[in-house]
Design a protein around this motif. Structure first.
Motif, PDB file in Angstrom:
ATOM      1  N   SER A 193       0.833  -1.203   0.000  1.00  0.00           N
ATOM      2  CA  SER A 193       0.000   0.000   0.000  1.00  0.00           C
ATOM      3  C   SER A 193       0.871   1.258   0.000  1.00  0.00           C
ATOM      4  O   SER A 193       0.578   2.226  -0.706  1.00  0.00           O
ATOM      5  CB  SER A 193      -0.941   0.001   1.208  1.00  0.00           C
ATOM      6  N   GLY A 194       1.936   1.233   0.770  1.00  0.00           N
ATOM      7  CA  GLY A 194       2.781   2.418   0.919  1.00  0.00           C
ATOM      8  C   GLY A 194       3.439   2.839  -0.381  1.00  0.00           C
ATOM      9  O   GLY A 194       3.360   4.005  -0.797  1.00  0.00           O
ATOM     10  N   LEU A 195       4.068   1.893  -1.051  1.00  0.00           N
ATOM     11  CA  LEU A 195       4.778   2.249  -2.278  1.00  0.00           C
ATOM     12  C   LEU A 195       3.818   2.546  -3.425  1.00  0.00           C
ATOM     13  O   LEU A 195       4.152   3.339  -4.312  1.00  0.00           O
ATOM     14  CB  LEU A 195       5.779   1.149  -2.659  1.00  0.00           C
ATOM     15  N   SER A 196       2.639   1.932  -3.420  1.00  0.00           N
ATOM     16  CA  SER A 196       1.716   2.257  -4.511  1.00  0.00           C
ATOM     17  C   SER A 196       1.101   3.631  -4.294  1.00  0.00           C
ATOM     18  O   SER A 196       0.957   4.401  -5.245  1.00  0.00           O
ATOM     19  CB  SER A 196       0.664   1.163  -4.702  1.00  0.00           C
ATOM     20  N   ALA A 197       0.776   3.961  -3.042  1.00  0.00           N
ATOM     21  CA  ALA A 197       0.247   5.315  -2.785  1.00  0.00           C
ATOM     22  C   ALA A 197       1.297   6.370  -3.133  1.00  0.00           C
ATOM     23  O   ALA A 197       0.973   7.430  -3.690  1.00  0.00           O
ATOM     24  CB  ALA A 197      -0.175   5.453  -1.313  1.00  0.00           C
ATOM     25  N   LEU A 198       2.535   6.066  -2.832  1.00  0.00           N
ATOM     26  CA  LEU A 198       3.615   7.003  -3.134  1.00  0.00           C
ATOM     27  C   LEU A 198       3.806   7.174  -4.650  1.00  0.00           C
ATOM     28  O   LEU A 198       3.918   8.299  -5.160  1.00  0.00           O
ATOM     29  CB  LEU A 198       4.917   6.517  -2.501  1.00  0.00           C
ATOM     30  N   ALA A 199       3.820   6.034  -5.351  1.00  0.00           N
ATOM     31  CA  ALA A 199       4.013   6.096  -6.802  1.00  0.00           C
ATOM     32  C   ALA A 199       2.883   6.883  -7.464  1.00  0.00           C
ATOM     33  O   ALA A 199       3.122   7.705  -8.363  1.00  0.00           O
ATOM     34  CB  ALA A 199       4.098   4.681  -7.381  1.00  0.00           C
ATOM     35  N   LEU A 200       1.672   6.640  -7.004  1.00  0.00           N
ATOM     36  CA  LEU A 200       0.517   7.360  -7.562  1.00  0.00           C
ATOM     37  C   LEU A 200       0.638   8.860  -7.315  1.00  0.00           C
ATOM     38  O   LEU A 200       0.420   9.680  -8.223  1.00  0.00           O
ATOM     39  CB  LEU A 200      -0.774   6.834  -6.921  1.00  0.00           C
ATOM     40  N   SER A 201       0.995   9.222  -6.100  1.00  0.00           N
ATOM     41  CA  SER A 201       1.064  10.644  -5.759  1.00  0.00           C
ATOM     42  C   SER A 201       2.206  11.340  -6.490  1.00  0.00           C
ATOM     43  O   SER A 201       2.051  12.473  -6.983  1.00  0.00           O
ATOM     44  CB  SER A 201       1.245  10.814  -4.240  1.00  0.00           C
ATOM     45  N   LEU A 202       3.359  10.685  -6.560  1.00  0.00           N
ATOM     46  CA  LEU A 202       4.496  11.278  -7.268  1.00  0.00           C
ATOM     47  C   LEU A 202       4.213  11.407  -8.763  1.00  0.00           C
ATOM     48  O   LEU A 202       4.578  12.409  -9.397  1.00  0.00           O
ATOM     49  CB  LEU A 202       5.761  10.433  -7.060  1.00  0.00           C
ATOM     50  N   LEU A 203       3.550  10.380  -9.316  1.00  0.00           N
ATOM     51  CA  LEU A 203       3.240  10.446 -10.744  1.00  0.00           C
ATOM     52  C   LEU A 203       2.236  11.564 -11.017  1.00  0.00           C
ATOM     53  O   LEU A 203       2.380  12.316 -11.993  1.00  0.00           O
ATOM     54  CB  LEU A 203       2.695   9.099 -11.237  1.00  0.00           C
ATOM     55  N   SER A 204       1.260  11.688 -10.152  1.00  0.00           N
ATOM     56  CA  SER A 204       0.319  12.814 -10.276  1.00  0.00           C
ATOM     57  C   SER A 204       1.070  14.130 -10.227  1.00  0.00           C
ATOM     58  O   SER A 204       0.831  15.041 -11.035  1.00  0.00           O
ATOM     59  CB  SER A 204      -0.682  12.806  -9.106  1.00  0.00           C
ATOM     60  N   ALA A 205       1.965  14.231  -9.249  1.00  0.00           N
ATOM     61  CA  ALA A 205       2.732  15.471  -9.094  1.00  0.00           C
ATOM     62  C   ALA A 205       3.538  15.768 -10.358  1.00  0.00           C
ATOM     63  O   ALA A 205       3.534  16.902 -10.867  1.00  0.00           O
ATOM     64  CB  ALA A 205       3.656  15.355  -7.882  1.00  0.00           C
ATOM     65  N   ALA A 206       4.216  14.720 -10.870  1.00  0.00           N
ATOM     66  CA  ALA A 206       5.053  14.896 -12.055  1.00  0.00           C
ATOM     67  C   ALA A 206       4.223  15.380 -13.239  1.00  0.00           C
ATOM     68  O   ALA A 206       4.629  16.271 -13.997  1.00  0.00           O
ATOM     69  CB  ALA A 206       5.769  13.587 -12.384  1.00  0.00           C
ATOM     70  N   GLN A 207       3.033  14.800 -13.388  1.00  0.00           N
ATOM     71  CA  GLN A 207       2.194  15.170 -14.543  1.00  0.00           C
ATOM     72  C   GLN A 207       1.593  16.566 -14.362  1.00  0.00           C
ATOM     73  O   GLN A 207       1.413  17.297 -15.324  1.00  0.00           O
ATOM     74  CB  GLN A 207       1.129  14.097 -14.777  1.00  0.00           C
ATOM     75  N   ARG A 208       1.278  16.921 -13.130  1.00  0.00           N
ATOM     76  CA  ARG A 208       0.808  18.280 -12.858  1.00  0.00           C
ATOM     77  C   ARG A 208       1.906  19.296 -13.140  1.00  0.00           C
ATOM     78  O   ARG A 208       1.662  20.346 -13.714  1.00  0.00           O
ATOM     79  CB  ARG A 208       0.430  18.420 -11.372  1.00  0.00           C
ATOM     80  N   ALA A 209       3.102  18.933 -12.669  1.00  0.00           N
ATOM     81  CA  ALA A 209       4.205  19.883 -12.778  1.00  0.00           C
ATOM     82  C   ALA A 209       4.599  20.134 -14.237  1.00  0.00           C
ATOM     83  O   ALA A 209       5.089  21.213 -14.590  1.00  0.00           O
ATOM     84  CB  ALA A 209       5.410  19.389 -11.983  1.00  0.00           C
ATOM     85  N   THR A 210       4.376  19.106 -15.076  1.00  0.00           N
ATOM     86  CA  THR A 210       4.693  19.280 -16.507  1.00  0.00           C
ATOM     87  C   THR A 210       3.494  19.733 -17.305  1.00  0.00           C
ATOM     88  O   THR A 210       3.635  20.167 -18.452  1.00  0.00           O
ATOM     89  CB  THR A 210       5.172  17.943 -17.127  1.00  0.00           C
ATOM     90  N   GLY A 211       2.321  19.595 -16.734  1.00  0.00           N
ATOM     91  CA  GLY A 211       1.114  19.959 -17.471  1.00  0.00           C
ATOM     92  C   GLY A 211       0.702  18.921 -18.489  1.00  0.00           C
ATOM     93  O   GLY A 211      -0.158  19.154 -19.320  1.00  0.00           O
ATOM     94  N   LYS A 212       1.324  17.726 -18.417  1.00  0.00           N
ATOM     95  CA  LYS A 212       0.979  16.685 -19.396  1.00  0.00           C
ATOM     96  C   LYS A 212       0.413  15.471 -18.686  1.00  0.00           C
ATOM     97  O   LYS A 212       1.174  14.634 -18.181  1.00  0.00           O
ATOM     98  CB  LYS A 212       2.224  16.288 -20.195  1.00  0.00           C
TER      99      LYS A 212
END
Lengths: 352, 352
Positions: free
Chosen positions: A120-139
């Motif tokens: 649960s921990g690493l999947s929640a982290l991966a999801l949140s970081l990926l969201s962040a990355a896509q927000r930060a790039t706008g893609k």
């Protein structure tokens, strides 16, 4: 997940559940590639909730972050794991190198209950970081593609985490069907009779595992039963999928329990034998076998790489099984925790 | 064993010990041919004493006999086994068809202690019947050849019985060295440090085995780990022989314990999983591991196809190990039997 303007700072939060493997992942190769496919049931109440806040860093450091789990700064071992995940993701999203992350995480299940929190921990982290990355790039990716990417990154953080993205069940590992892959998990929907399965987790020991996951998987590298195990999983996967598709509880029980015992059998027969079972694990199985004999109950036990029992059962036998558990604990004067859980739907994004 | 006149009636008596396998026999093929070689330590005090009296039968029946074990007529299952053995031996000794046998047998170890009595029982029987056959025909083999024949017939009665003929150790199964064979066991003499090893047998359950030997061996027929197990035994045999030859207690412990746990691991991973271990088996191993950690004690546990522990140890650590056992039993308020045994010399003919 539509957006087009980069967001140089912001926050994203995901909730991701734990999962219990019915076909066991044991042994890996290369960069978090499993030795064999695995299949899991996603849990509902045992989950991790992780919020990632990002802002531009000062330009002199890369991949800097703070990580607080339940209000405590995490230890250096977990910190290294998080750092590695950010580095992996930065290969596809270089923007991550320009950001500073403040990460806070909470588990719903008590600490040290012997439930793998890395799924649960690493999947929640991966999801949140990926969201962040896509927000930060706008893609932003479309949802199915986004989840598949998240599953891929979760896998790099912790193998079993890639399955936690999806519910009610998930398959990880190529060759099970045309869509399954070693790189990420895919969701699986069974016969309606298997859509809600209860899981009572009997916590026989809260001690940390004597053998860490990585050392455990390594035991399969030179294992004499390695090829046999690969063949066994092939057959068990076919049988379990058939059981889950047709609603065959008897076959389901056979495969689920054989997988649990095989996992410990493989540990027993390793070059360095590993005994993670506790006396009460054995006692429970014997007593369960005596109790259910001839009753045709829709119940099966499974065990992860630890001593705790996951007792899985259908709604129609919920009362008789919960009574059995309570009475068994009383009869043996045990003071153990039981976590009641059930089939869940997978990871979920949280909005304010 | 010299003689030349046939003796139409008489009696012969043999004492044959039990043995504990260090390399496990698990899985067979054809007529009692082992799937893999095994190596055992012969015990001294746990033995069966069997007297065979013979006289001409009435000429209308073949292979008739009475069998009393500890004064009780044996059950039909064991009776059938004895009848089959007589039939097998009659192929080489047709005289057996013309005789009536009165067989009485005694075990030194208490009934239902979970010690396999078939090893000592069938070897004592094979020895006594072979003696009888050779007396009745007047054609006796020289001693080494006689023992080899007895081991061959004991094997037909019960696989592990073929090893009980010899001490201090015995090897059964071809390919271990130029003399070893699938047909019979051969004696093995180790480094002097291994000539006397103590064996404290902790009887955790006196219940009859949930899976009989034949059904147990059958589990290997279609076992996914079959080939891996054969390869594993090959390596373990080489390593154990090296340890026994050089006096290497550390390697001995590693192999002996891996073999014990592998046997149960194989049962766990069978098509029909078998769980013979009891809660106290697991508890004892955990506590033993904690107790001996870092002490360099010359001690190893092994387990047969049942729940009971054989704790094997060298003379120099006899006191510390026996104290550990006593205190462990007291600490857990257990009422269990412990049989103290040690390395023995093999079967022995008894003369009045």
């Amino acid at each position: 997940m539509q957006q087009d303007k980069p967001e140089p700072e912001g926050s994203m939060e995901w909730r991701s559940p734990s999962n219990i493997a019915l076909i066991k992942y044991w042994g890996k190769q290369g960069n978090q590639i499993p030795m064999n496919p695995s299949l899991s049931m996603t849990l509902k109440y045992a989950f991790t909730q992780t919020e990632v806040k990002w802002r531009p860093n000062d330009g002199t450091t890369q991949g800097e972050f703070d990580f607080f789990l339940s209000g405590q700064k995490v230890g250096p071992k977990f910190e290294k794991r998080v750092g590695n995940l950010i580095k992996e993701m930065a290969k596809a999203y270089p923007v991550l190198n320009d950001l500073y992350f403040s990460i806070t995480s909470l588990n719903t299940f008590p600490h040290s209950t012997g439930i793998a929190s890395s799924a649960s921990g690493l999947s929640a982290l991966a999801l949140s970081l990926l969201s962040a990355a896509q927000r930060a790039t706008g893609k932003a990716d479309e949802y199915p593609r986004f989840l598949q990417k998240a599953s891929h990154y979760a896998r790099l953080g912790s193998g079993s985490a890639c399955r936690s993205i999806y519910g009610p069940y998930a398959i990880w590992g190529g060759g099970v069907n045309t869509e399954s892959s070693d790189e990420y998990a895919i969701p699986y929907k069974p016969h309606q009779d298997f859509e809600i399965i209860y899981d009572s987790i009997l916590i026989f020991s809260e001690k940390p595992k004597k053998v860490g996951s990585s050392a455990g998987h390594k035991l399969m590298d030179e294992h004499f039963y390695r090829q046999g195990r690969i063949n066994q999983v092939r057959e068990n996967s076919i049988r379990l999928l058939k059981a889950l598709e047709t609603g065959d509880f008897e076959m389901w029980q056979e495969v689920v329990e054989q997988e649990a015992l095989s996992l410990h059998g493989l540990m027993f027969a390793s070059h360095e034998p590993v005994l993670l079972l506790e006396p009460d694990t054995i006692r429970f199985i014997h007593d369960l076998n005596a109790f259910r004999a001839g009753k045709g109950l829709k119940v099966a036990f499974t065990i992860d790489a630890g001593p705790n029992i996951h007792l899985l059962y259908a709604d129609e036998h919920r009362e008789i099984i919960r009574n059995f558990i309570s009475e068994w604990i009383m009869d043996h004067h045990l003071q153990i925790q039981v976590l009641d859980d059930e089939t869940g739907k997978g990871a979920k994004q949280l909005f304010e």
